[in-house]
Motif scaffolding. Structure first.
Motif, PDB file in Angstrom:
ATOM      1  N   UNK A  20      15.475 -36.402  22.266  1.00 15.81           N
ATOM      2  CA  UNK A  20      15.258 -35.308  21.792  1.00 15.81           C
ATOM      3  C   UNK A  20      14.530 -35.443  20.233  1.00 15.81           C
ATOM      4  N   UNK A  21      14.529 -36.607  19.707  1.00 16.22           N
ATOM      5  CA  UNK A  21      13.739 -36.786  18.536  1.00 16.22           C
ATOM      6  C   UNK A  21      12.315 -36.659  18.636  1.00 16.22           C
ATOM      7  N   UNK A  22      11.704 -37.047  19.962  1.00 15.10           N
ATOM      8  CA  UNK A  22      10.224 -37.070  20.075  1.00 15.10           C
ATOM      9  C   UNK A  22       9.820 -35.381  20.165  1.00 15.10           C
ATOM     10  N   UNK A  23       9.988 -34.633  20.968  1.00 15.37           N
ATOM     11  CA  UNK A  23       9.950 -32.993  20.728  1.00 15.37           C
ATOM     12  C   UNK A  23       9.957 -32.587  19.324  1.00 15.37           C
ATOM     13  N   UNK A  24      11.087 -33.020  18.610  1.00 12.77           N
ATOM     14  CA  UNK A  24      11.254 -32.619  17.610  1.00 12.77           C
ATOM     15  C   UNK A  24      10.296 -33.087  16.611  1.00 12.77           C
ATOM     16  N   UNK A  25       9.777 -34.361  16.675  1.00 15.29           N
ATOM     17  CA  UNK A  25       8.862 -34.757  15.696  1.00 15.29           C
ATOM     18  C   UNK A  25       7.457 -33.969  16.198  1.00 15.29           C
ATOM     19  N   UNK A  26       7.095 -33.562  17.297  1.00 11.43           N
ATOM     20  CA  UNK A  26       5.844 -32.847  17.485  1.00 11.43           C
ATOM     21  C   UNK A  26       5.993 -31.740  16.956  1.00 11.43           C
ATOM     22  N   UNK A  27       7.236 -30.732  17.149  1.00  6.37           N
ATOM     23  CA  UNK A  27       7.283 -29.739  16.365  1.00  6.37           C
ATOM     24  C   UNK A  27       6.853 -29.709  15.207  1.00  6.37           C
ATOM     25  N   UNK A  28       7.517 -30.660  14.291  1.00  2.00           N
ATOM     26  CA  UNK A  28       7.531 -30.931  12.851  1.00  2.00           C
ATOM     27  C   UNK A  28       5.966 -31.185  12.399  1.00  2.00           C
ATOM     28  N   UNK A  29       5.352 -31.865  13.199  1.00  2.00           N
ATOM     29  CA  UNK A  29       3.904 -32.429  12.840  1.00  2.00           C
ATOM     30  C   UNK A  29       3.235 -31.137  13.186  1.00  2.00           C
ATOM     31  N   UNK A  30       3.201 -30.150  14.228  1.00  2.00           N
ATOM     32  CA  UNK A  30       2.514 -29.263  15.012  1.00  2.00           C
ATOM     33  C   UNK A  30       2.430 -28.010  13.652  1.00  2.00           C
ATOM     34  N   UNK A  31       3.534 -27.953  13.152  1.00  2.00           N
ATOM     35  CA  UNK A  31       3.602 -26.826  12.092  1.00  2.00           C
ATOM     36  C   UNK A  31       2.515 -27.171  10.997  1.00  2.00           C
ATOM     37  N   UNK A  32       2.080 -28.312  10.957  1.00  2.00           N
ATOM     38  CA  UNK A  32       1.126 -28.789   9.841  1.00  2.00           C
ATOM     39  C   UNK A  32      -0.213 -28.919  10.351  1.00  2.00           C
ATOM     40  N   UNK A  33      -0.451 -29.343  11.616  1.00  2.00           N
ATOM     41  CA  UNK A  33      -1.581 -29.499  12.437  1.00  2.00           C
ATOM     42  C   UNK A  33      -1.401 -29.721  13.899  1.00  2.00           C
ATOM     43  N   UNK A  34      -1.535 -28.671  14.675  1.00  4.34           N
ATOM     44  CA  UNK A  34      -0.983 -28.780  16.153  1.00  4.34           C
ATOM     45  C   UNK A  34      -1.793 -29.747  16.733  1.00  4.34           C
ATOM     46  N   UNK A  35      -3.334 -29.813  16.909  1.00  2.00           N
ATOM     47  CA  UNK A  35      -4.102 -30.647  17.719  1.00  2.00           C
ATOM     48  C   UNK A  35      -3.724 -32.320  17.127  1.00  2.00           C
ATOM     49  N   UNK A  36      -3.683 -32.320  16.025  1.00  2.00           N
ATOM     50  CA  UNK A  36      -3.493 -33.948  15.732  1.00  2.00           C
ATOM     51  C   UNK A  36      -2.018 -34.227  15.981  1.00  2.00           C
ATOM     52  N   UNK A  37      -0.974 -33.423  15.982  1.00  2.00           N
ATOM     53  CA  UNK A  37       0.291 -33.828  16.575  1.00  2.00           C
ATOM     54  C   UNK A  37       0.263 -33.921  17.705  1.00  2.00           C
ATOM     55  N   UNK A  38      -0.405 -33.131  18.871  1.00  2.00           N
ATOM     56  CA  UNK A  38      -0.425 -33.564  20.218  1.00  2.00           C
ATOM     57  C   UNK A  38      -0.987 -34.756  20.553  1.00  2.00           C
ATOM     58  N   UNK A  39      -2.206 -35.235  19.924  1.00  2.00           N
ATOM     59  CA  UNK A  39      -2.771 -36.375  20.042  1.00  2.00           C
ATOM     60  C   UNK A  39      -1.952 -37.670  19.515  1.00  2.00           C
ATOM     61  N   UNK A  40      -1.203 -37.296  18.605  1.00  2.00           N
ATOM     62  CA  UNK A  40      -0.413 -38.402  17.741  1.00  2.00           C
ATOM     63  C   UNK A  40       0.552 -38.886  19.036  1.00  2.00           C
ATOM     64  N   UNK A  41       1.448 -37.790  19.390  1.00  2.00           N
ATOM     65  CA  UNK A  41       2.383 -37.994  20.431  1.00  2.00           C
ATOM     66  C   UNK A  41       1.975 -38.632  21.778  1.00  2.00           C
ATOM     67  N   UNK A  42       0.682 -38.136  21.946  1.00  2.00           N
ATOM     68  CA  UNK A  42       0.242 -38.664  23.365  1.00  2.00           C
ATOM     69  C   UNK A  42      -0.022 -40.176  23.154  1.00  2.00           C
ATOM     70  N   UNK A  43      -0.857 -40.481  22.139  1.00  2.00           N
ATOM     71  CA  UNK A  43      -1.158 -41.893  21.760  1.00  2.00           C
ATOM     72  C   UNK A  43       0.059 -42.766  21.735  1.00  2.00           C
ATOM     73  N   UNK A  44       1.268 -42.146  21.040  1.00  2.00           N
ATOM     74  CA  UNK A  44       2.627 -42.946  21.045  1.00  2.00           C
ATOM     75  C   UNK A  44       3.074 -43.181  22.188  1.00  2.00           C
ATOM     76  N   UNK A  45       3.120 -42.364  23.202  1.00  2.00           N
ATOM     77  CA  UNK A  45       3.786 -42.369  24.553  1.00  2.00           C
ATOM     78  C   UNK A  45       2.941 -43.175  25.291  1.00  2.00           C
ATOM     79  N   UNK A  46       1.621 -43.016  25.491  1.00  2.00           N
ATOM     80  CA  UNK A  46       0.733 -43.555  26.526  1.00  2.00           C
ATOM     81  C   UNK A  46       0.328 -44.853  25.948  1.00  2.00           C
ATOM     82  N   UNK A  47       0.351 -45.312  24.723  1.00  2.00           N
ATOM     83  CA  UNK A  47      -0.183 -46.679  24.173  1.00  2.00           C
ATOM     84  C   UNK A  47      -1.575 -46.632  24.320  1.00  2.00           C
TER      85      UNK A  47
END
Length: 285
Positions: free
Chosen positions: A190-217
């Motif tokens: 659950x910490x990962x979607x929570x992190x995306x939510x927290x970041x998306x409140x600041x910058x949604x496109x950057x949040x999605x890219x950050x999480x994608x890179x973290x998961x996919x490497x």
């Protein structure tokens, strides 16, 4: 008799043989009198009483048909925690009081497992209900500055509906993390979607890219905050002491902040969690 004092006669009662039940507004004074009939009940949990009382004070306690049972001898068979909470909170609550319950049926009371936050989320129509309710707890703790590196206080089942209503974007964050991906155990938490939510409140496109890179490497280089974070998380997950949920989220926030600051030589470190030194929990920027 208690039955006469609380007025168990009226149009809302259900009568069958010697059994009698009615919806009653239980006041703190009435709760004290009912508890005087509590002769043989399980040990009292102060934690549970405090949790119930807090919900009552906050106006979250709702009538749901759950009742108090009084045996044929006049003994209170269940409901002592709710009654103590009414006294502690000073709040009157509507409940069903049932009389004439056979004493031998005492062992069947409260035998079913209690509902969890995930159960409540599922009843409200949420997919990935377990992850959604856990995210709601994390975000509540983050916004109230009660989040720690180790863990966080899980919301009570009465707090979950309001939290899910407050954070509807949890749905989109869960989809962003899970859709089309076969996630390894480390990233199914659950910490990962929570992190995306927290970041998306600041910058949604950057949040999605950050999480994608973290998961996919993908598209990562040494020194990149995401590269360094991913390496440490994977190494920790394979060790004898895998990362606590709070640790994983906190380190992810630190790496996000480094990306926002365009830091190119980042070093990810596990937080110091000793009795003498404890790093403050970070805030996303």
């Amino acid at each position: 008799m208690m039955q006469m004092q609380i007025g168990l006669a009226g149009p809302n009662e259900v009568v069958g043989g010697q059994h009698l039940a009615k919806v009653v507004v239980v006041t703190p004074e009435m709760a004290k009198e009912l508890l005087s009939m509590n002769m043989l009940n399980r040990p009292l949990s102060k934690v549970k009483v405090d949790r119930y009382a807090a919900s009552m004070r906050a106006g979250l306690w709702r009538y749901n048909g759950e009742g108090l049972s009084i045996g044929r001898s006049g003994r209170l068979l269940n409901g002592q925690h709710r009654l103590h909470a009414i006294i502690a909170s000073g709040v009157s609550c509507e409940m069903v009081i049932a009389y004439g319950v056979a004493e031998e049926n005492f062992s069947t009371l409260d035998s079913a497992p209690g509902r969890s936050g995930a159960d409540i989320a599922a009843l409200l129509g949420w997919e990935n209900a377990s992850m959604a309710s856990a995210c709601a707890s994390i975000l509540t703790a983050y916004d109230t500055k009660t989040l720690s590196w180790g863990a966080w206080h899980a919301l009570s089942v009465m707090e979950v509906p309001a939290a899910l209503k407050k954070y509807p974007g949890i749905r989109e964050s869960i989809v962003s993390v899970t859709k089309g991906r076969d996630l390894v155990r480390l990233f199914r938490q659950s910490w990962l979607p929570a992190a995306h939510f927290i970041f998306a409140r600041l910058d949604e496109p950057s949040a999605t890219q950050f999480i994608r890179r973290l998961i996919d490497g993908a598209d990562l280089r040494k020194g990149d905050p995401v590269y360094e974070l991913r390496g440490v998380l994977v190494k920790m997950s394979e060790s004898r002491r895998p990362p606590l949920k709070g640790e994983a989220l906190g380190m992810t926030i630190r790496a996000w902040n480094a990306c926002r600051n365009k830091q190119i030589r980042y070093r990810c470190q596990r937080p110091r969690l000793t009795e003498e030194v404890s790093d403050p929990f970070p805030k996303a920027i």
